[in-house]
Motif scaffolding. Structure first.
Motif, PDB file in Angstrom:
ATOM      1  N   PRO A  57       0.984  -1.176   0.136  1.00 20.42           N
ATOM      2  CA  PRO A  57       0.063   0.101  -0.404  1.00 20.42           C
ATOM      3  C   PRO A  57       0.735   1.439   0.130  1.00 20.42           C
ATOM      4  O   PRO A  57       1.122   2.204   1.082  1.00 20.42           O
ATOM      5  CB  PRO A  57      -1.174   0.210   1.351  1.00 20.42           C
ATOM      6  N   VAL A  58       0.869   1.748  -1.652  1.00 22.58           N
ATOM      7  CA  VAL A  58       2.211   3.052  -1.600  1.00 22.58           C
ATOM      8  C   VAL A  58       1.888   4.243  -0.585  1.00 22.58           C
ATOM      9  O   VAL A  58       2.695   4.748   0.341  1.00 22.58           O
ATOM     10  CB  VAL A  58       2.777   3.172  -3.063  1.00 22.58           C
ATOM     11  N   LYS A  59       0.283   4.267  -0.547  1.00 20.36           N
ATOM     12  CA  LYS A  59      -0.171   5.190  -0.137  1.00 20.36           C
ATOM     13  C   LYS A  59      -0.553   5.360   1.359  1.00 20.36           C
ATOM     14  O   LYS A  59      -0.461   6.656   1.516  1.00 20.36           O
ATOM     15  CB  LYS A  59      -1.427   5.398  -1.276  1.00 20.36           C
ATOM     16  N   GLN A  60      -0.023   4.169   1.372  1.00 20.11           N
ATOM     17  CA  GLN A  60      -0.350   4.505   3.362  1.00 20.11           C
ATOM     18  C   GLN A  60       1.263   4.590   3.842  1.00 20.11           C
ATOM     19  O   GLN A  60       1.276   4.697   4.904  1.00 20.11           O
ATOM     20  CB  GLN A  60      -0.669   3.413   3.940  1.00 20.11           C
ATOM     21  N   TYR A  63       6.483   9.636   4.919  1.00 13.50           N
ATOM     22  CA  TYR A  63       6.939  10.859   4.502  1.00 13.50           C
ATOM     23  C   TYR A  63       7.277  11.569   5.683  1.00 13.50           C
ATOM     24  O   TYR A  63       6.592  12.098   6.168  1.00 13.50           O
ATOM     25  CB  TYR A  63       6.865  11.585   3.519  1.00 13.50           C
TER      26      TYR A  63
END
Length: 73
Positions: A57-60, A63
Motif C-alpha cells: 500500500p504505497v499510499k499509506q 513521509y
C-alpha cells in the motif's frame, strides 16, 4: 554526456507498466544513483523506497513532515 541529454529530452511519462519484475541489480543501481543525487547542500537526506510487492500500500507510506533546519554557520 550526449546519451544523458538524449535520454532527458526523450523522456516520457508512463501510465501502464509491464508485469515483469525489475531485476535486483537494476534496482540497486537506481538506488545508488539516487543516493548520489543533489541534496540541497547536503541538508536533505534522501528517502528511497524500493517496493517489489505489487500489493504494497504505497499510499499509506508516511513521509517525514519536518525538513532539517539550516543551522547558522
Amino acid at each position: 554526456m550526449n546519451e544523458i541529454l538524449k535520454a532527458i529530452k526523450e523522456r516520457r511519462s508512463c501510465k501502464s507498466y509491464k508485469p515483469d519484475m525489475v531485476p535486483d541489480e537494476v534496482i540497486e543501481q537506481i538506488v545508488e544513483a539516487g543516493l548520489f543525487a543533489a541534496s540541497g547542500m547536503g541538508l536533505q537526506s534522501p528517502i528511497i523506497l524500493a517496493v517489489s510487492d505489487k500489493d504494497f500500500p504505497v499510499k499509506q507510506v508516511v513521509y517525514p513532515s519536518k525538513r532539517p533546519s539550516r543551522t547558522p554557520s
